[in-house]
Design an enzyme around this catalytic site. Structure first.
Site, PDB file in Angstrom:
ATOM      1  N   GLU A  99       0.833  -1.214   0.000  1.00 13.64           N
ATOM      2  CA  GLU A  99       0.000   0.000   0.000  1.00 13.64           C
ATOM      3  C   GLU A  99       0.864   1.259   0.000  1.00 13.64           C
ATOM      4  O   GLU A  99       0.523   2.262  -0.631  1.00 13.64           O
ATOM      5  CB  GLU A  99      -0.944   0.012   1.201  1.00 13.64           C
ATOM      6  CG  GLU A  99      -1.850   1.245   1.215  1.00 13.64           C
ATOM      7  CD  GLU A  99      -2.893   1.229   2.319  1.00 13.64           C
ATOM      8  OE1 GLU A  99      -3.440   2.304   2.621  1.00 13.64           O
ATOM      9  OE2 GLU A  99      -3.159   0.150   2.881  1.00 13.64           O
ATOM     10  N   GLU A 132       4.621  -8.070   6.250  1.00 19.10           N
ATOM     11  CA  GLU A 132       5.328  -7.073   5.449  1.00 19.10           C
ATOM     12  C   GLU A 132       5.608  -5.822   6.271  1.00 19.10           C
ATOM     13  O   GLU A 132       6.717  -5.286   6.256  1.00 19.10           O
ATOM     14  CB  GLU A 132       4.515  -6.694   4.212  1.00 19.10           C
ATOM     15  CG  GLU A 132       5.289  -5.719   3.329  1.00 19.10           C
ATOM     16  CD  GLU A 132       4.419  -5.017   2.292  1.00 19.10           C
ATOM     17  OE1 GLU A 132       4.907  -4.819   1.179  1.00 19.10           O
ATOM     18  OE2 GLU A 132       3.280  -4.664   2.614  1.00 19.10           O
ATOM     19  N   ASN A 133       4.608  -5.354   7.003  1.00 20.34           N
ATOM     20  CA  ASN A 133       4.785  -4.142   7.794  1.00 20.34           C
ATOM     21  C   ASN A 133       5.764  -4.339   8.940  1.00 20.34           C
ATOM     22  O   ASN A 133       6.531  -3.440   9.280  1.00 20.34           O
ATOM     23  CB  ASN A 133       3.433  -3.665   8.338  1.00 20.34           C
ATOM     24  CG  ASN A 133       2.590  -2.986   7.268  1.00 20.34           C
ATOM     25  OD1 ASN A 133       3.028  -2.048   6.629  1.00 20.34           O
ATOM     26  ND2 ASN A 133       1.391  -3.489   7.048  1.00 20.34           N
TER      27      ASN A 133
END
Length: 305
Positions: A99, A132-133
């Site tokens: 994102e 991922e974060n």
């Protein structure tokens, strides 16, 4: 700034595949890497950026605007090096991972973005976004804690399983989720970086949420260090213990007074102690005759005095 690795080929080991396909025959490591590279290139496609939308369940809610502008400048020069991972919905592609790249690409004015289209379960989508974060250290402590809690409660994972999936210790996961026991206003102060996670963990020693918030403001206003905050918590705990011990001592004293009056009057007596050394003595009687007996006894005591 050195960019940390994203999901990459380590994802399969973190999130086991839910399919039932037979495993391919074992191949030498070098050949296997070549095959994976070819598959990735084959799956990567370009789609209109207007057809891509963020995942509403994405754990990360806050994006640093300055960092996004820096990434947008990089994308203008070199493009998006790592494609977004998306899943096809009815009339758009939902972002599973990437994102931040998508937001920066919009700022850079891109019309299309490279994507890899996957088909994941709801649990896998949350896990991938979380992993991922975490790998990029993009989540604030409260976002991370809420993501952990969601994986545990909605998908019935155990803490050991969750810790293994996100490559953290079980203790780290537990300590992270403990932050959610804080008053919501205190949690927001952690998000706003007014207090650190060290300060927040120290405040967990206080059960009353209003007191937590007042202490958090004291920490912020007086710029207390974590060590100073921990000392403050110990002093508060000691004061609480001293008050508790004093209350227990007072109760022992008043119980003794009750027993003495019972022995004198020969009936049930209750001493209700209140603040400021005030209180009330209750004397029970069970008939008019007993009331008269108690009255006579009190009168005789008064005359002797």
């Amino acid at each position: 700034m050195v960019r940390k690795n994203g999901l990459g080929k380590g994802l399969d080991s973190l999130i086991p595949s839910t399919g039932h396909k037979k495993a391919a025959p074992a191949k030498p490591e070098v050949k296997k890497e070549v095959v994976v590279e070819k598959v990735i290139k084959k799956e990567e496609v370009m789609v209109k950026i207007t057809e891509v939308e963020p995942n509403r369940e994405q754990p990360r809610k806050n994006f640093n605007e300055d960092a996004l502008l820096e990434l947008a400048d990089s994308i203008k020069q070199f493009g998006i090096i790592q494609p977004l991972v998306v899943q096809k919905q009815d009339d758009y592609y939902e972002i599973i991972a990437g994102e931040r790249r998508w937001r920066a690409a919009k700022l850079a004015g891109l019309k299309e973005v490279p994507v890899i289209i996957k088909n994941y379960t709801e649990q896998e989508r949350v896990e991938i976004a979380l992993i991922e974060n975490i790998q990029r250290e993009d989540l604030n402590p409260i976002e991370e804690a809420m993501a952990f809690k969601r994986l545990l409660t909605e998908f019935d994972l155990k803490q050991d399983e969750l810790a293994e999936r996100v490559s953290k210790s079980r203790t780290a996961v537990t300590n992270s989720m403990r932050l959610l026991k804080l008053d919501e206003r205190v949690q927001q102060m952690v998000v706003d970086e007014k207090i650190s996670t060290g300060h927040a963990r120290a405040l967990l020693a206080v059960g009353d949420k209003e007191q937590q918030y007042n202490l958090a403001n004291k920490i912020f206003d007086e710029k207390l260090s974590v060590r100073e905050t921990e000392r403050l918590m110990k002093n508060l705990q000691k004061e609480k213990k001293d008050k508790k011990d004093q209350k227990a001592e007072n109760e022992f004293i008043y119980k003794g007074i009750e027993e003495k009056i019972k022995m004198i009057l020969g009936t049930k007596v209750t001493v209700n102690h209140k603040k400021n050394n005030k209180g009330r003595i209750e004397i029970e009687y069970y008939s008019n005759e007993e009331l008269e007996r108690i009255m006579d006894l009190l009168e005789s005591i008064h005359q002797e005095a």
